[in-house]
Design an enzyme around this catalytic site. Sequence first.
Site, PDB file in Angstrom:
ATOM      1  N   GLY A   1       2.722  -1.270   4.366  1.00 25.43           N
ATOM      2  CA  GLY A   1       2.717   0.324   3.926  1.00 25.43           C
ATOM      3  C   GLY A   1       4.286   0.701   3.737  1.00 25.43           C
ATOM      4  O   GLY A   1       4.779   0.445   2.619  1.00 25.43           O
ATOM      5  N   GLY A   2       4.838   1.190   4.961  1.00 25.70           N
ATOM      6  CA  GLY A   2       6.213   1.816   4.703  1.00 25.70           C
ATOM      7  C   GLY A   2       7.156   0.924   3.944  1.00 25.70           C
ATOM      8  O   GLY A   2       7.876   1.476   3.225  1.00 25.70           O
TER       9      GLY A   2
ATOM     10  N   SER B   1       3.483  -2.276  10.699  1.00 25.37           N
ATOM     11  CA  SER B   1       4.817  -2.277  10.647  1.00 25.37           C
ATOM     12  C   SER B   1       5.453  -3.594  10.216  1.00 25.37           C
ATOM     13  O   SER B   1       6.573  -4.078  10.739  1.00 25.37           O
ATOM     14  CB  SER B   1       5.254  -2.057  12.071  1.00 25.37           C
ATOM     15  OG  SER B   1       4.746  -0.413  12.259  1.00 25.37           O
TER      16      SER B   1
ATOM     17  N   GLU C   1      -5.494  -5.256  10.601  1.00 27.02           N
ATOM     18  CA  GLU C   1      -4.366  -4.271  10.494  1.00 27.02           C
ATOM     19  C   GLU C   1      -4.644  -3.669  11.910  1.00 27.02           C
ATOM     20  O   GLU C   1      -5.355  -2.490  12.084  1.00 27.02           O
ATOM     21  CB  GLU C   1      -4.400  -3.177   9.541  1.00 27.02           C
ATOM     22  CG  GLU C   1      -4.115  -3.784   8.192  1.00 27.02           C
ATOM     23  CD  GLU C   1      -3.888  -2.773   7.160  1.00 27.02           C
ATOM     24  OE1 GLU C   1      -2.549  -2.882   6.770  1.00 27.02           O
ATOM     25  OE2 GLU C   1      -4.258  -1.738   7.036  1.00 27.02           O
TER      26      GLU C   1
ATOM     27  N   ASN D   1       0.880  -1.076   0.062  1.00 23.96           N
ATOM     28  CA  ASN D   1       0.046   0.016  -0.011  1.00 23.96           C
ATOM     29  C   ASN D   1       0.867   1.080   0.045  1.00 23.96           C
ATOM     30  O   ASN D   1       1.610   1.604   0.739  1.00 23.96           O
ATOM     31  CB  ASN D   1      -0.803  -0.096   1.373  1.00 23.96           C
ATOM     32  CG  ASN D   1      -1.684   1.257   1.446  1.00 23.96           C
ATOM     33  OD1 ASN D   1      -1.825   1.975   0.419  1.00 23.96           O
ATOM     34  ND2 ASN D   1      -2.384   1.695   2.537  1.00 23.96           N
ATOM     35  N   TRP D   2       1.166   1.884  -1.237  1.00 21.35           N
ATOM     36  CA  TRP D   2       1.845   3.152  -1.275  1.00 21.35           C
ATOM     37  C   TRP D   2       1.466   4.335  -0.829  1.00 21.35           C
ATOM     38  O   TRP D   2       2.078   5.275  -0.698  1.00 21.35           O
ATOM     39  CB  TRP D   2       2.352   3.353  -2.833  1.00 21.35           C
ATOM     40  CG  TRP D   2       3.117   2.245  -3.316  1.00 21.35           C
ATOM     41  CD1 TRP D   2       3.351   0.877  -2.876  1.00 21.35           C
ATOM     42  CD2 TRP D   2       3.452   1.941  -4.628  1.00 21.35           C
ATOM     43  NE1 TRP D   2       4.128   0.158  -3.628  1.00 21.35           N
ATOM     44  CE2 TRP D   2       4.232   0.656  -4.822  1.00 21.35           C
ATOM     45  CE3 TRP D   2       3.831   3.068  -5.761  1.00 21.35           C
ATOM     46  CZ2 TRP D   2       4.878   0.451  -5.987  1.00 21.35           C
ATOM     47  CZ3 TRP D   2       4.206   2.591  -6.879  1.00 21.35           C
ATOM     48  CH2 TRP D   2       4.980   1.401  -7.172  1.00 21.35           C
ATOM     49  N   LYS D   3       0.139   4.037  -0.396  1.00 22.97           N
ATOM     50  CA  LYS D   3      -0.607   5.276   0.249  1.00 22.97           C
ATOM     51  C   LYS D   3      -0.432   6.598  -0.700  1.00 22.97           C
ATOM     52  O   LYS D   3      -0.146   6.465  -1.746  1.00 22.97           O
ATOM     53  CB  LYS D   3      -0.158   5.556   1.638  1.00 22.97           C
ATOM     54  CG  LYS D   3      -0.334   4.391   2.578  1.00 22.97           C
ATOM     55  CD  LYS D   3      -0.030   4.812   4.106  1.00 22.97           C
ATOM     56  CE  LYS D   3       0.285   3.274   4.851  1.00 22.97           C
ATOM     57  NZ  LYS D   3       0.042   3.710   6.241  1.00 22.97           N
TER      58      LYS D   3
ATOM     59  N   HIS E   1      -9.516   0.905   4.935  1.00 24.14           N
ATOM     60  CA  HIS E   1      -8.190   1.311   5.404  1.00 24.14           C
ATOM     61  C   HIS E   1      -8.456   2.090   6.879  1.00 24.14           C
ATOM     62  O   HIS E   1      -9.293   2.937   6.791  1.00 24.14           O
ATOM     63  CB  HIS E   1      -7.219   1.852   4.645  1.00 24.14           C
ATOM     64  CG  HIS E   1      -5.752   1.661   5.055  1.00 24.14           C
ATOM     65  ND1 HIS E   1      -5.326   2.762   5.923  1.00 24.14           N
ATOM     66  CD2 HIS E   1      -4.851   0.882   4.927  1.00 24.14           C
ATOM     67  CE1 HIS E   1      -4.325   2.411   6.369  1.00 24.14           C
ATOM     68  NE2 HIS E   1      -3.874   1.239   5.830  1.00 24.14           N
TER      69      HIS E   1
ATOM     70  N   GLY F   1       2.157   1.927  10.802  1.00 27.71           N
ATOM     71  CA  GLY F   1       3.140   3.204  10.575  1.00 27.71           C
ATOM     72  C   GLY F   1       3.822   3.738  12.060  1.00 27.71           C
ATOM     73  O   GLY F   1       4.563   4.661  12.121  1.00 27.71           O
TER      74      GLY F   1
ATOM     75  N   GLU G   1      -6.817   4.607   8.007  1.00 26.77           N
ATOM     76  CA  GLU G   1      -6.566   5.757   7.626  1.00 26.77           C
ATOM     77  C   GLU G   1      -8.103   6.527   6.933  1.00 26.77           C
ATOM     78  O   GLU G   1      -8.219   7.631   7.002  1.00 26.77           O
ATOM     79  CB  GLU G   1      -5.470   6.163   6.688  1.00 26.77           C
ATOM     80  CG  GLU G   1      -4.235   5.971   7.502  1.00 26.77           C
ATOM     81  CD  GLU G   1      -2.963   5.552   6.871  1.00 26.77           C
ATOM     82  OE1 GLU G   1      -2.974   5.447   5.735  1.00 26.77           O
ATOM     83  OE2 GLU G   1      -1.993   4.966   7.452  1.00 26.77           O
TER      84      GLU G   1
HETATM   85  C1  PEP Z   1      -0.800   0.165   6.190  1.00 22.59           C
HETATM   86  O1  PEP Z   1      -1.082   1.103   5.851  1.00 22.59           O
HETATM   87  O2  PEP Z   1      -1.521  -0.738   5.703  1.00 22.59           O
HETATM   88  C2  PEP Z   1       0.444  -0.626   6.724  1.00 22.59           C
HETATM   89  C3  PEP Z   1       0.420  -1.558   7.272  1.00 22.59           C
HETATM   90  O3  PEP Z   1       1.426   0.552   6.997  1.00 22.59           O
HETATM   91  P1  PEP Z   1       2.829   0.081   7.830  1.00 22.59           P
HETATM   92  O4  PEP Z   1       3.305  -1.107   7.213  1.00 22.59           O
HETATM   93  O5  PEP Z   1       3.700   1.395   7.473  1.00 22.59           O
HETATM   94  O6  PEP Z   1       2.652  -0.139   9.272  1.00 22.59           O
END
Ligand code: PEP
Length: 249
Positions: free
Chosen positions: A234-235, A213, A167, A9-11, A95, A173, A97
């Site tokens: 994500g990251g 994470s 999640e 997920n590049w957000k 998600h 994040g 967010e």
């Molecule tokens: C996400 O936003 O779906 C996610 C898992 O982010 P991160 O890996 O950065 O925690």
Amino acid sequence: MRKRIIAGNWKMNKTLDEAIDLARAIKDKAADVQNVDMILCPPFTNLSSVVDVVKGTSIGVGAQNLHWEAKGAFTGEISADMLRSVGCQYVIIGHSERRQYFGETDETVNKRIKAALAAGLVPIVCVGETLEEREADKTQEVVETQITGAYRDISSNDAENMVVAYEPVWAIGTGKVATPQQAQEVHAYIRSLLKTVYSEKVAETVRIQYGGSMKPGNAAELLANPDVDGGLIGGASLDADSFLGIINA
Ligand code: PEP
């Protein structure tokens, strides 16, 4: 056996050129990857170009949201058919967010899922509790409400083809990752809910990703759990080496 599924997920990251470079780097490094469904979810503006980059490979492309209406006066929104028309196969829905910043509810999650399914997109449905909810021992209650809300009036055929991402909001994040035991416990619970609502077959078919994470260094122990079928990243998906590090784990 459920096939592993790892999605990035590049957000709201990567301009067009940056997205093309990242997709190319992932494609080159992933040439030998087998037995894992790999999906890239760039921002809307990069979908078409990323689809072009991965054409002819087994790498799939997904969007990060969609609107439930087919078309019309919904300024700023994107429909399921529009996503299909640029070659998307997946879409992340609900998600945390989107829930936290953009007013997403279980009801709108359900509407988006139905629109995605009707267009032939595979929904990746996100659920998970906040830190406050976990500390108040409400994780199961929260996840049950989100799962039953998301799957409302969805047939078992469609349910089988959906992907769930567990999640925990406190892990997204933040660098704080759920322990393998915490992840397994909630994944098994989600599977038990799907069994109650649908059947053993649906419960055993649906793939459940962990997100929060996940990194190359912690992926193997999370993915070793029987009910953890992959990851939503994500990251660590913004760098080809770390994304591939997770896939290779
Ligand atoms: C996400 O936003 O779906 C996610 C898992 O982010 P991160 O890996 O950065 O925690």
